[in-house]
Each structure stands twice: as structure tokens, then as C-alpha cells.
Design an enzyme around this catalytic site. Sequence first.
Site, PDB file in Angstrom:
ATOM      1  N   ASN A 210      46.722  26.807  46.482  1.00 55.09           N
ATOM      2  CA  ASN A 210      45.725  25.822  46.940  1.00 55.09           C
ATOM      3  C   ASN A 210      45.941  24.507  46.195  1.00 55.09           C
ATOM      4  O   ASN A 210      46.833  24.387  45.357  1.00 55.09           O
ATOM      5  CB  ASN A 210      44.306  26.361  46.724  1.00 55.09           C
ATOM      6  CG  ASN A 210      44.057  26.714  45.276  1.00 55.09           C
ATOM      7  OD1 ASN A 210      44.103  25.860  44.408  1.00 55.09           O
ATOM      8  ND2 ASN A 210      43.824  27.991  45.000  1.00 55.09           N
ATOM      9  N   ASP A 279      41.699  34.028  46.721  1.00 57.46           N
ATOM     10  CA  ASP A 279      40.869  35.189  47.020  1.00 57.46           C
ATOM     11  C   ASP A 279      41.716  36.377  47.486  1.00 57.46           C
ATOM     12  O   ASP A 279      41.354  37.520  47.262  1.00 57.46           O
ATOM     13  CB  ASP A 279      39.839  34.833  48.093  1.00 57.46           C
ATOM     14  CG  ASP A 279      38.778  33.886  47.544  1.00 57.46           C
ATOM     15  OD1 ASP A 279      38.428  34.037  46.356  1.00 57.46           O
ATOM     16  OD2 ASP A 279      38.322  33.005  48.290  1.00 57.46           O
ATOM     17  N   ILE A 309      37.692  37.511  39.001  1.00 60.88           N
ATOM     18  CA  ILE A 309      37.787  37.515  37.536  1.00 60.88           C
ATOM     19  C   ILE A 309      36.425  37.268  36.907  1.00 60.88           C
ATOM     20  O   ILE A 309      35.973  37.999  36.020  1.00 60.88           O
ATOM     21  CB  ILE A 309      38.809  36.445  37.070  1.00 60.88           C
ATOM     22  CG1 ILE A 309      40.172  36.755  37.684  1.00 60.88           C
ATOM     23  CG2 ILE A 309      38.880  36.392  35.549  1.00 60.88           C
ATOM     24  CD1 ILE A 309      41.175  35.627  37.582  1.00 60.88           C
ATOM     25  N   LYS A 339      26.068  32.616  44.255  1.00 63.06           N
ATOM     26  CA  LYS A 339      27.118  33.042  43.318  1.00 63.06           C
ATOM     27  C   LYS A 339      26.567  33.285  41.920  1.00 63.06           C
ATOM     28  O   LYS A 339      26.996  34.197  41.219  1.00 63.06           O
ATOM     29  CB  LYS A 339      28.210  31.977  43.233  1.00 63.06           C
ATOM     30  CG  LYS A 339      29.329  32.262  44.191  1.00 63.06           C
ATOM     31  CD  LYS A 339      30.280  31.122  44.335  1.00 63.06           C
ATOM     32  CE  LYS A 339      30.639  31.048  45.806  1.00 63.06           C
ATOM     33  NZ  LYS A 339      31.469  29.916  46.122  1.00 63.06           N
TER      34      LYS A 339
END
Length: 400
Positions: A210, A279, A309, A339
Amino acid sequence: MRLADKRILLGVSGGIAAYKSAELVRRLKDQGAEVRVVMTRSAKEFITPLTLQAVSGHPVADSLLDPAAEAGMGHIELAKWADLVLIAPASANLMARMAAGMADELLTTLCLATPAPVALAPAMNQQMYRNAATQANLETLASRGIQLWGPDSGSQACGDIGPGRMLDPLELVEHCCQQLASEPLLAGVRLLLTAGPTREALDPVRYISNHSSGKMGYAIARAAREAGAEVTLVSGPVALATPPGVTRVDVESAEQMHQAVMSRVHECDLFIGCAAVADYRPARVAEQKIKKTGDNDQMVLTLVKNPDIIAAVGALPDKPYTVGFAAETVDVEQYALDKLARKRLDMIAANDVSRAGQGFNADDNALTVFWHGGQAPLPLADKLTLARHLIALIARHYRP
Ligand code: C5P
């Protein structure tokens, strides 16, 4: 009284936010600081010296060439007296004069003559703030070690909306407290930090990755080190130099990053997950370079989920204070809060990566930080400034 016996020289330049300077003097004095005020000529168009004299308890200095003033505390003496020079509000014009190194009135002269740290709280119209000349001046000043506190973003006195609002007086007081604190904010705290992207190999020459540059994570590593932390940086592949005093562990894939973190997490007090971890990874890595074939226009890849992680860190029974990041393009707050709960984080810094010029691979960023029971905006700034603010915020909430 976090500023007991500290001497703060408050410079006030000409801008509508000067009306907040009187409040700022009072809040600094609440913390025990001794405050002396220096005004520019144009500041006096916005607030009277008498007001600032009354709240500071000292005559306001405004002239470089006044024999009476020089006979009292002269400009060099005043420059030496200060533990910190704070200019709030700092107008575009004042910053331009400072960037040029001018000594055309008392305040600009003091800035050249003082050995103390100098901090600016910029305040101006959003268009003036965004102007390339102003941005170049800010960069010049920052590169000379002058600290920039703010600006905030929001509605402005002129009716515009955008960056350029002076930070709230209480936030400025907090910055002063941190700047003048005798003990570094994270002295002795062991920080483990992930940064950068991961690369998920497809074959010996190709990978999925990314756009993360690692700039935010590296800025956090630097800011944490400055704040006295012992920093271990687990880094994906990036083109950045290791910040001084930081231990760096290089990894490529999410699995390697996971392993590098889990083998070190028991030796840390604070964990920050800043990496943009892929991901998913290819289910199998071809041993040889995958060849294109003449008969197939499509190629199907099977991906499998990578370990999360930070969620693994959050699930540890004796987990460190854990701070995550959320890069979103929509519904930033909702996803960030989700999250925070789901990954059992203590704090999450959310950024809107859909905005041009901030977030992924940009030099600037803006964050909204959430923790259980609170939130704080960290307005658009270069990533190092932002990282220092984030570290200060973490230090305020972190409990060993
Ligand atoms: O779920 P999402 O990827 O948006 O969460 C972002 C946060 O989780 C960041 O702090 C990132 O470093 C962390 N993360 C991780 N491992 C993953 C995915 C994300 O540590 N596999």
C-alpha cells in the site's frame, strides 16, 4: 501550579485573537507563571496595554527605543529573563518578519536576542494561513527550532471556516507546561512502535502493498525519543532514516511484523500501531516468478487473512497501554470508535485519508484522537508537530 517560578514572555501581535491574550495571561498566572507582556504596534489596535498590564501585574513593553524602558528592564535583559517566549497571537506579518530575521520593533528584536525557546500560536484568516508565502515562513521558522502550537481549525471571526484559529488559552497553557516541565514526558517509558507498509510476496519478484510512507510512524518515534522514551521501531520497508536514538527492526511482511512485535511486546510499557499492515496476503507464494500465459486473460489470486497485530497486543492479559491508528475515507469517527472497542485499545488516532494533502504519503496530517470517555482534535500540521502533540496527549493519559 505546574508553572511555578517559570518566566514567560508573552508577545502579542496584531490580530483579532489578541482579545484572548488577556485570558491567556490569567491562565498562565493560575499555574504560577510570572508573565511579562510585549506588544507590537498593531496589537495595540486590538487590545489596550492597560488591560494586559492589569492582568500581568507588570507594565507592558512595546518600544525598542524608549530610554525610560531601557533604563528599567532593557530589551536584552528581557530576552535573557524569559524561560520561554510565547507569541500568541502570532500574525502572518509577524511570522514573515521573524522568518526574515528582522529586528524592526521590540518583539522581533527579543526573538533574535533570546536564548530561550520561542513558540508561536499562529492566528489568521484561513486563506492567509494557506498562502504559500505564509507556509514557507512557517517552514523556515520550524526549521530553526521555533515551535508552532496550532493553529486550530474552525469558524473564524471573519466568517470563514478553516485552519488559522489561535489555540484555546488552556491548550496553550498545557503546551507551556509540557515545554517547561523539568521531567521529560515519557522519561524511561519503553515504547514499541510499528510503522510503514508491509509487503506480501506473490512470487520472488512481486508483492502486494500500500501507499504508506512510514512518515507518521517515524515522526512518532522521533517525538517519543525526544520525550525521553526508549523506542523500538518495527518498520516495514520505507525510504526513511532511523531517527536518532531509536532502535529499528526491519521487517517485510505482516507475519514478520507480527512475530517481531509479539517477541518484544512483553518488554514494553506502551505500544503504538502506526503501520499500515496488509489485511490479506497471497495464500501461497510461488517459488518461481509467475509467468503470464497466452491463453488466460484473467488471473485469480487467493488471499488469506493476516494476523491483526494490534488486536493480538490488545488481547494480552498484561497488555501495554495500546494506541492504534485508523485511516478511513468515510465515517471516520464511527469506525475509529468501533476499532477502539473491538481491538481493546486505550486510544486511537483517526485520520481521514480521503482529504488531499494529508494522511498517506503526505507531509501533513490531521488527526482526531479518541479514548474511553474523551476525544481531542489535532489540527492539520506537519507530521512531526502532530506527533509531538500526540505524544503529549498519550503522556497525559498513559498510566503505567
Ligand atoms: O482494522 P484496521 O486495519 O483499519 O486497523 C488499523 C489499526 O490496526 C492500526 O493501528 C494498524 O497498525 C493496526 N493493524 C495491525 N495489524 C493488522 C491490521 C491493522 O496491527 N493486520
